[in-house]
Write a protein that holds these residues in place. Sequence first.
Motif, PDB file in Angstrom:
ATOM      1  N   PHE A 283      -1.014  23.101  36.876  1.00 23.08           N
ATOM      2  CA  PHE A 283      -1.689  23.160  35.573  1.00 23.08           C
ATOM      3  C   PHE A 283      -0.694  23.532  34.473  1.00 23.08           C
ATOM      4  CE2 PHE A 283      -5.963  23.851  37.734  1.00 23.08           C
ATOM      5  CZ  PHE A 283      -6.471  22.627  37.327  1.00 23.08           C
ATOM      6  N   VAL A 284       0.185  24.484  34.762  1.00 21.49           N
ATOM      7  CA  VAL A 284       1.205  24.843  33.775  1.00 21.49           C
ATOM      8  C   VAL A 284       2.155  23.667  33.553  1.00 21.49           C
ATOM      9  CG1 VAL A 284       3.156  26.362  33.288  1.00 21.49           C
ATOM     10  CG2 VAL A 284       1.036  27.312  34.209  1.00 21.49           C
ATOM     11  N   SER A 285       2.501  22.961  34.615  1.00 23.09           N
ATOM     12  CA  SER A 285       3.368  21.787  34.473  1.00 23.09           C
ATOM     13  C   SER A 285       2.721  20.714  33.610  1.00 23.09           C
ATOM     14  CB  SER A 285       3.699  21.210  35.854  1.00 23.09           C
ATOM     15  OG  SER A 285       4.500  22.093  36.601  1.00 23.09           O
ATOM     16  N   SER A 286       1.407  20.557  33.729  1.00 21.05           N
ATOM     17  CA  SER A 286       0.720  19.552  32.907  1.00 21.05           C
ATOM     18  C   SER A 286       0.818  19.903  31.428  1.00 21.05           C
ATOM     19  CB  SER A 286      -0.747  19.421  33.335  1.00 21.05           C
ATOM     20  OG  SER A 286      -1.519  20.553  32.950  1.00 21.05           O
ATOM     21  N   ILE A 287       0.810  21.209  31.125  1.00 24.06           N
ATOM     22  CA  ILE A 287       0.956  21.642  29.734  1.00 24.06           C
ATOM     23  C   ILE A 287       2.392  21.443  29.267  1.00 24.06           C
ATOM     24  CG2 ILE A 287       0.793  23.607  28.167  1.00 24.06           C
ATOM     25  CD1 ILE A 287      -1.377  24.757  30.024  1.00 24.06           C
ATOM     26  N   PRO A 315      -4.524  26.845  19.703  1.00 26.15           N
ATOM     27  CA  PRO A 315      -4.765  28.292  19.532  1.00 26.15           C
ATOM     28  C   PRO A 315      -6.196  28.699  19.846  1.00 26.15           C
ATOM     29  CG  PRO A 315      -4.560  27.179  17.404  1.00 26.15           C
ATOM     30  CD  PRO A 315      -4.137  26.194  18.437  1.00 26.15           C
ATOM     31  N   GLU A 316      -7.154  27.802  19.571  1.00 30.63           N
ATOM     32  CA  GLU A 316      -8.549  28.160  19.828  1.00 30.63           C
ATOM     33  C   GLU A 316      -8.837  28.295  21.316  1.00 30.63           C
ATOM     34  OE1 GLU A 316      -8.282  23.842  20.397  1.00 30.63           O
ATOM     35  OE2 GLU A 316      -7.452  25.251  18.941  1.00 30.63           O
ATOM     36  N   VAL A 317      -8.142  27.506  22.143  1.00 36.90           N
ATOM     37  CA  VAL A 317      -8.321  27.602  23.593  1.00 36.90           C
ATOM     38  C   VAL A 317      -7.673  28.881  24.116  1.00 36.90           C
ATOM     39  CG1 VAL A 317      -7.979  26.434  25.797  1.00 36.90           C
ATOM     40  CG2 VAL A 317      -8.296  25.082  23.716  1.00 36.90           C
ATOM     41  N   VAL A 318      -6.514  29.221  23.587  1.00 35.10           N
ATOM     42  CA  VAL A 318      -5.847  30.462  23.993  1.00 35.10           C
ATOM     43  C   VAL A 318      -6.717  31.660  23.632  1.00 35.10           C
ATOM     44  CG1 VAL A 318      -3.801  31.908  23.724  1.00 35.10           C
ATOM     45  CG2 VAL A 318      -3.569  29.413  23.729  1.00 35.10           C
ATOM     46  N   ASP A 319      -7.304  31.656  22.428  1.00 37.16           N
ATOM     47  CA  ASP A 319      -8.190  32.755  22.030  1.00 37.16           C
ATOM     48  C   ASP A 319      -9.398  32.850  22.955  1.00 37.16           C
ATOM     49  OD1 ASP A 319      -6.652  33.648  19.935  1.00 37.16           O
ATOM     50  OD2 ASP A 319      -7.696  32.485  18.409  1.00 37.16           O
ATOM     51  N   LEU A 384      -7.206  28.337  33.953  1.00 35.57           N
ATOM     52  CA  LEU A 384      -6.040  27.518  33.661  1.00 35.57           C
ATOM     53  C   LEU A 384      -6.407  26.053  33.483  1.00 35.57           C
ATOM     54  CD1 LEU A 384      -3.256  29.025  35.953  1.00 35.57           C
ATOM     55  CD2 LEU A 384      -3.389  29.067  33.459  1.00 35.57           C
ATOM     56  N   SER A 385      -7.424  25.583  34.206  1.00 30.18           N
ATOM     57  CA  SER A 385      -7.864  24.204  33.992  1.00 30.18           C
ATOM     58  C   SER A 385      -8.438  24.050  32.593  1.00 30.18           C
ATOM     59  CB  SER A 385      -8.889  23.790  35.048  1.00 30.18           C
ATOM     60  OG  SER A 385     -10.144  24.420  34.851  1.00 30.18           O
ATOM     61  N   ASP A 386      -9.132  25.085  32.100  1.00 33.94           N
ATOM     62  CA  ASP A 386      -9.638  25.047  30.722  1.00 33.94           C
ATOM     63  C   ASP A 386      -8.483  24.978  29.721  1.00 33.94           C
ATOM     64  OD1 ASP A 386     -12.233  25.219  31.621  1.00 33.94           O
ATOM     65  OD2 ASP A 386     -12.430  27.372  31.257  1.00 33.94           O
ATOM     66  N   LEU A 387      -7.446  25.784  29.968  1.00 29.99           N
ATOM     67  CA  LEU A 387      -6.302  25.797  29.059  1.00 29.99           C
ATOM     68  C   LEU A 387      -5.581  24.453  29.069  1.00 29.99           C
ATOM     69  CD1 LEU A 387      -4.377  27.342  27.177  1.00 29.99           C
ATOM     70  CD2 LEU A 387      -3.132  28.097  29.221  1.00 29.99           C
ATOM     71  N   ALA A 388      -5.326  23.913  30.256  1.00 27.43           N
ATOM     72  CA  ALA A 388      -4.622  22.638  30.359  1.00 27.43           C
ATOM     73  C   ALA A 388      -5.445  21.509  29.755  1.00 27.43           C
ATOM     74  CB  ALA A 388      -4.291  22.343  31.819  1.00 27.43           C
ATOM     75  N   ALA A 391      -5.313  21.781  25.969  1.00 25.47           N
ATOM     76  CA  ALA A 391      -4.010  21.387  25.444  1.00 25.47           C
ATOM     77  C   ALA A 391      -3.862  19.872  25.446  1.00 25.47           C
ATOM     78  CB  ALA A 391      -2.901  22.030  26.273  1.00 25.47           C
ATOM     79  N   ILE A 392      -4.289  19.227  26.526  1.00 25.53           N
ATOM     80  CA  ILE A 392      -4.176  17.769  26.609  1.00 25.53           C
ATOM     81  C   ILE A 392      -5.045  17.092  25.564  1.00 25.53           C
ATOM     82  CG2 ILE A 392      -4.705  15.772  28.063  1.00 25.53           C
ATOM     83  CD1 ILE A 392      -3.857  17.477  30.476  1.00 25.53           C
ATOM     84  N   LEU A 393      -6.271  17.551  25.403  1.00 31.14           N
ATOM     85  CA  LEU A 393      -7.169  16.929  24.423  1.00 31.14           C
ATOM     86  C   LEU A 393      -6.650  17.091  23.003  1.00 31.14           C
ATOM     87  CD1 LEU A 393     -10.656  17.913  25.921  1.00 31.14           C
ATOM     88  CD2 LEU A 393      -9.531  15.689  25.998  1.00 31.14           C
ATOM     89  N   ASN A 394      -6.084  18.248  22.691  1.00 30.39           N
ATOM     90  CA  ASN A 394      -5.512  18.445  21.353  1.00 30.39           C
ATOM     91  C   ASN A 394      -4.284  17.568  21.146  1.00 30.39           C
ATOM     92  OD1 ASN A 394      -7.508  20.341  21.018  1.00 30.39           O
ATOM     93  ND2 ASN A 394      -6.149  21.945  20.271  1.00 30.39           N
TER      94      ASN A 394
END
Length: 423
Positions: A283-287, A315-319, A384-388, A391-394
């Motif tokens: 997941f981190v690699s995908s980001i 930033p909104e996903v990280v928050d 982490l799937s939510d974060l990845a 990030a991809i959608l943004n």
Amino acid sequence: MVDAFRLPDFQGPADVGDLLFTDWIQRYANERLSLTQHGTGGTAEHGSLYTFGDPTSSSFVIEKSVTGEWSLNSCQGLDESELESIVKDAMDRYADGDVGGDIAYKATMTSRAFEMVPLDMSNFMRRLGDQALIAGPCRIGDSVLLNFAPRSPDDPSQPQLFVPETVIEVTIFVGGPVAGGLTNRTASIMMEIVGALCAFALGNPVEIPPVIFPASEPDTAAARVIRFNPSIPGLARDGVSLDIFGELPAIGGIDSFFRARGAFLSFHAALEQHSPDVETMLFVSSIEALITPFQDWKKDKATKRFIDGINELCPEVVDSLVNHDNIEQAFGFRKATAPQRSRKKLLDKIYDIRSLPTHSGIGLKGSSGMAMFADPGSIRVALLSDLARGAILNFLQAPRSSLIGCPSFAPACHDEDTTQPDI
């Protein structure tokens, strides 16, 4: 007489150019000489052989030496002047970069339903929050037609906790003179990418067939009728188009396609895993695929690039992660007083957790059975799937790269110290 020759320079990988050239020969050999059989052989030491026709009757063999020189290796039952014309015309088409048209390939992919077995339990929390039901036809640009067919539940009266098994019929149009080496390779590559896009849209891994074949003439004709039908919706996730073949390069250039491709393939690989540590790394690699520059200095300031890049990208996903009720349990994370400091602290923690198994080996999969519902690894995978995904959608909506680490912009800059005390 076919004299020895060399092909003009090709704007792309040399082996792809060879496939384009020999596929044109295959097409002309079929159209002009009715030679339907073809094959390849040879060795790395002695070059490559391309056979056209039936070796027991009419056939010819084109050879490419290890030095890159082409020649007629053998000819049986054919006029060499005809072969000379075929080779010349194939070379002209090759030199023009002419792919000749579209060849349709068809395959069936499957997204399996979640099973309450120990092997799948690390994905229990993620599947609950990530899954999406898709039914009916859709497309990815003008080159891919899809039809999602979810399986009907055995007992429709019972509530369904997970999305059912879904069968996906896929038709792909790829450029090529004939169904041959070039189109086979292109279709296989596209099918893997399409499988990753479907998995991202569904939130479930997708099984891709190991071998795909050209579509039958009736299937090809039926696909051509609806290929450009505007009523068929595009494949999307959370309202964002997943067309990385056409729409994304139009916005961000071909560079954005390669970034997105790496991100989707890594995301799909993560969905297929059963170890929280391996899923974390992927997941981190995908980001990272979205923000890492295709430059020699890409290894410089990798941690800072990850932290600042994701803070800027989503930033909104990280928050959302910082404020999640289970964040401390999943990452051993304690929020700082300042919001910006909390974001950086969390992302630094994520990068550290990702790096640990890379250097020290993966850990245990965690608890089993019902205990897995509250296992930190299972929760971490879900977050982490939510974060990845965010990030991809943004990135798809606003593709970009990162200049962090570029010596021309910050030759004397050092990584920010992420271990300073909370403020």
